[in-house]
Design an enzyme around this catalytic site. Sequence first.
Site, PDB file in Angstrom:
ATOM      1  N   GLU A  44     -16.194  -1.200   1.072  1.00  0.00           N
ATOM      2  CA  GLU A  44     -15.586  -0.369   2.078  1.00  0.00           C
ATOM      3  C   GLU A  44     -14.117  -0.809   2.830  1.00  0.00           C
ATOM      4  O   GLU A  44     -14.361  -1.959   2.948  1.00  0.00           O
ATOM      5  CB  GLU A  44     -16.673   0.266   3.092  1.00  0.00           C
ATOM      6  CG  GLU A  44     -17.663   0.989   2.523  1.00  0.00           C
ATOM      7  CD  GLU A  44     -18.912   0.021   1.856  1.00  0.00           C
ATOM      8  OE1 GLU A  44     -19.856   0.306   1.279  1.00  0.00           O
ATOM      9  OE2 GLU A  44     -18.572  -1.224   2.158  1.00  0.00           O
ATOM     10  N   TYR A  59      -6.305  -3.281  -3.368  1.00  0.00           N
ATOM     11  CA  TYR A  59      -7.422  -2.799  -4.034  1.00  0.00           C
ATOM     12  C   TYR A  59      -6.887  -1.801  -4.888  1.00  0.00           C
ATOM     13  O   TYR A  59      -7.340  -1.860  -6.401  1.00  0.00           O
ATOM     14  CB  TYR A  59      -8.538  -1.909  -3.166  1.00  0.00           C
ATOM     15  CG  TYR A  59      -9.222  -2.927  -2.090  1.00  0.00           C
ATOM     16  CD1 TYR A  59      -9.517  -4.428  -2.597  1.00  0.00           C
ATOM     17  CD2 TYR A  59      -9.229  -2.695  -0.709  1.00  0.00           C
ATOM     18  CE1 TYR A  59      -9.847  -5.039  -1.576  1.00  0.00           C
ATOM     19  CE2 TYR A  59      -9.930  -3.795   0.033  1.00  0.00           C
ATOM     20  CZ  TYR A  59     -10.107  -4.752  -0.390  1.00  0.00           C
ATOM     21  OH  TYR A  59     -10.767  -5.863   0.766  1.00  0.00           O
TER      22      TYR A  59
END
Length: 154
Positions: free
Chosen positions: A110, A122
């Site tokens: 997360e 990411y």
Amino acid sequence: MKAVLPHSLEFYPMQAADLDAVAQIEAGIQAFPWSRGNFADSLHAGYSAWVARLPDRLIGFSVVMQVLDEAHILTIGISSSLQGQGYGARLLQHAMHQVTTHGARRLLLEVRPSNARAVALYRNFGFQQIGVRKGYYPATEGREDGLVFQKELA
């Protein structure tokens, strides 16, 4: 002064002796940081916990929980003064390698939508957003959502 390049970065399993430095880095990069106790609990639980070191100091950490073939990055961070220089990418690569070596086929995490640098990192590594956890993170005013990302590992 000559810059230290990311190739001089080395990784070591996190030890109890690292906890003060890790908690200090975490406090410098998060508005709502993990405590030293959170890191100690992660070590006690047997999570994959690593530190990143330059020749002269500890500069980052990662904690990943793995269950069978699925792993979850619980926290990862690089000292604020060294962000944006490739160290975070190297640390993420290391975390992915560790869990793949231990049989993980999928990696989850997360991230706050407000953490644009992390979101970009990411995505650059091929993570795909698969959901949103509403009100997941504490925020100065109320709560902030958590973007859920995953990456299928080879």
